[in-house]
Structures are given as structure tokens and as C-alpha cells.
Write an enzyme that holds these catalytic residues in place. Sequence first.
Site, short mmCIF file in Angstrom:
data_model
loop_
_atom_site.label_atom_id
_atom_site.label_comp_id
_atom_site.label_asym_id
_atom_site.label_seq_id
_atom_site.Cartn_x
_atom_site.Cartn_y
_atom_site.Cartn_z
N GLN A 1 -12.01 71.99 14.91
CA GLN A 1 -12.69 70.86 15.56
C GLN A 1 -13.31 71.24 16.90
O GLN A 1 -14.23 70.56 17.37
CB GLN A 1 -11.71 69.70 15.74
CG GLN A 1 -11.23 69.08 14.43
CD GLN A 1 -10.08 68.12 14.62
OE1 GLN A 1 -9.66 67.84 15.75
NE2 GLN A 1 -9.54 67.61 13.52
N GLU B 1 -3.87 71.15 6.06
CA GLU B 1 -3.39 69.77 6.00
C GLU B 1 -2.46 69.55 4.80
O GLU B 1 -1.66 68.61 4.79
CB GLU B 1 -4.56 68.80 5.94
CG GLU B 1 -5.30 68.63 7.25
CD GLU B 1 -4.43 68.04 8.34
OE1 GLU B 1 -3.79 67.00 8.09
OE2 GLU B 1 -4.37 68.61 9.43
N ARG C 1 1.57 63.51 7.85
CA ARG C 1 1.82 64.52 6.82
C ARG C 1 3.32 64.73 6.58
O ARG C 1 3.72 65.10 5.48
CB ARG C 1 1.16 65.84 7.18
CG ARG C 1 -0.34 65.77 7.41
CD ARG C 1 -1.09 65.28 6.20
NE ARG C 1 -2.52 65.23 6.45
CZ ARG C 1 -3.40 64.53 5.77
NH1 ARG C 1 -2.99 63.79 4.74
NH2 ARG C 1 -4.68 64.54 6.08
N ARG D 1 4.52 71.34 13.08
CA ARG D 1 4.84 71.09 11.67
C ARG D 1 5.76 72.16 11.08
O ARG D 1 6.58 71.85 10.21
CB ARG D 1 3.56 70.97 10.85
CG ARG D 1 2.83 69.66 11.11
CD ARG D 1 1.58 69.50 10.29
NE ARG D 1 1.01 68.17 10.51
CZ ARG D 1 -0.22 67.83 10.15
NH1 ARG D 1 -1.01 68.71 9.55
NH2 ARG D 1 -0.66 66.60 10.40
#
Length: 459
Positions: free
Chosen positions: A193, A341, A417, A372
Site C-alpha cells: 500500500q 491475507e 482474519r 499475526r
Amino acid sequence: MYADDQEAWAAPSADGPVSGRIWLPASKSITNRALVLAALSDRPARIANPLRARDTLLAAAALRAMGTKVADDPDEAAVSISGFISGSTSGSTSGWLVTAGQPPAGSRVTVDVGNAGTVMRFLPAVAALTSATVRFDGDERIRQRPVGPILAALRDLGARIDDDGRGAAPFTVLGQGRVRGGGVTLDASGSSQLISGLLLAAPRFDEGIEIRHEGPPVPSAPHIAMTVRMLRAAGAEVTTAPAGAEMRPDGWRVRPGRLDLGSVTVEPDLSNAGPFLAAALVTGGTLSLPGWPRDSLQAAAPILDVLAGMGARCEVGADGLTISGPGTIRGITADLRDVAELAPVLTAAAALADAPSTFTGLAHTRRHETDRLAALAKEINALGGDITELPDGLQIRPRPLRAHAADGPFGSYDDHRMVMAAAVLGLAVPGIRVTNAQTVAKTFPDFTDMWAEMLGPGR
């Protein structure tokens, strides 16, 4: 971090193979890119089937604060397929009509980015093109997510930004009504991004932009390709420079010029397909996903390649995607950099496989909505799993899992997620409860309802 157990979501288990038709919500990534391009277009633009979830509503609100009109489209007769399954219409919505505008010169604007990386990284360049002072801030976690490289790049291109030297939110863009543009070099290994946020507004810079990435490979490269395709469709002239052996671009040039998004229909969100794809794999079931695009702006092929490697049978036809699971999940070794993702739900599936798996290319996910890698290892190991953190990934050794009430609910860490990963595990591990499951509304407001409906009445 953890809510009371009474507030936790009970992830339903599967009585047998799943079956049915799943209509996915619209893509967050495409919706937010379309909003930015529409806000910079010379004439009003129409966005059909936009995602209406926390991240996209924050983007729309931010653009409104900066003078853009984002309104329900009175001429959009089509009913969105976002957020419903097997004929339910809970997620139906009209499209958006977006008209460019400016806030009053010298005005002060505050933008709430929540925990949305796309809002934090896509809109500073838009703010720099206004004549307003725009302050960006959001959830506590957003202050730890990478944004410094794009702020430094915008300064090099002529924008004025005050971040007290932190290279992090909160920060303030002191708009001057224009951005000079030109050449800039940055390390975008923290997030794709950082590149897309510069590219989207670049046609409106006086000199356009020439970007050079220097550093480890940019993760989620298909998202930059998505940005490039959408820019070109809106009339921008974009060229890319190959990086050599991996054939990944490490340079991008956008010439100054007009933008005209026109009308765009947002694809289903293939990242949000992840838990449903994993459900077919875990239960040995068959699901069809109407609307799965043949020529997607998203990383459709890499997603299906990983699922096929784990044993799924995937067929894309005129009606969309049909996926079937074999009943036994294969362990694999895979670089997930382009489909990061999906790493949480793939990790959940791998924890239920018949052999170990190793996933790499995920170092950047330590700075997503949560770390994560650490969160997945902690929560699955609390169920009896055996997951080891690697510098850039996870090593998963399947073991029998069971929900341990004494260890408390499965933590969501305010990460959509993680909720999806817990849902996949819950198919095979009865009794899993998930804290703050409503955080999934970040990109998929109807997820828990759709998940229960997939499993049949009474779920």
C-alpha cells in the site's frame, strides 16, 4: 484484549461435509481504490456493488471530510450481492455516486482511519492536493503500522507533513493545493500500500511520479498490479520497470494527466473467500462461489494454487468457482507473500492437515492488524497445536486439537482474519469461542451469519 467469555462467539462445528452457494461481499481493496480514483476524476463516477464495511465507510467519510461528495447512486438499480448466501438479501445496497470537490481553503479537517491501512496510506496524497490542514489518526494499533516511508516520499515530492518525526500516525498533512511530484525512492517491503498510495494520486501531481523501490521484495505485489490496472482503466499512463530474476516490478512511472473513472463494478472479495474455501477443504465438502471472476484484479490464481496444493479441487467456469475438499488436507511448503491475507485461514487448515506445513513470506504481517504470526502461534498452541514462529513465517506440525476452557476464548486481537481462522478451526474442534468476533465487520459485516447459514439451520 479478551472480552468476558459470555460475550465470545461460539464458532460452530461441522456435522459433515459443507455444501451450498456462497455470495461473497465486494472487494475492500477495489472499493477503496475506486473511491480515491473517483475523488480525483474530472467528472462524477459511479461505483456499483461497493463494499459497505468499516474500512470502506471510513474511506468514504474521509473523502467527504476533504470535500468529495459520496452519495447513494439514485440511478443504480442493481442490487448488490454483498453479504448474502442462498438467496438472503441482508447485504443488498445501492451503488455510490462520487463527485470530486475541495474543502474550504485553510480549513482544518480530521480523518479517522480506524485500523484501515488503505485509508491511512491512500489518502495523505489526496489531502496534499487540497488547501486544507488534514489530521490523520485512528485506533491505537494503527499507530504501530507502517506509514513512515510514504510520508517521507510525499515530502520529497513537495508535500508538507507534520508527524513530529515519528513516521507514524497521528500525522498532519498541510495541504497546498498541489504536489510537485517527480522521482522518489522508498523501501515498500512493509506494505504494498506504500506504493499504491503514491500511484493513485500521481496523475494529479504536477510532474507525475517516478517511484523506485529499494529493499526486500514488496509483499502482496498483486495489489500493486490491481492499482496499475485501475489507474490505466481511468485513463492514466503508467509504466513499470522489471526487477530482474523474480520479474516483479521495482519501478513505476505515472505521467501527469486527467482521470476519468467512469463506472466500475466491484468484484467479490477473494481474500474474504478464504475461510469458505478452507471450509470445503477441512470438511471434504463442495461449495460454489458465483461471481468468481475469470479475469480478476485480485490474486485469484495464486489463491487457488495454494488450495490445490493442499488437496482441493478447484474449477472456474461461467457460473463462478466450485471447490471440493478431499477430506484429508495435505501439508505443504509455500511462500505466501502474494496472498498474505489468506495466511491465517491457511494456517488453521494446515493445523488440521495430515503432514507438516511451512509458510514463509509473511514477515510484514507482524505489523498488520496485529502481529499475526505471534497471535496464530499462541492461540493454536493453546488448543494443543504445535506451531513455531519463523522470522518470516510459521512452521505448523499438526496435532490433535481441543478447546481448553481453562485457557479462555480464542483471541481475535481486533483482527478480522483471526476471527476467520478461528471459524475454520471450529469446524473440526468443537467448543471454540472467539473474543470480539464483531471485529470481522472491518471487511465482512455478515460473516458470522453467513458462516452459520453455510452449516445449516440452527447454527
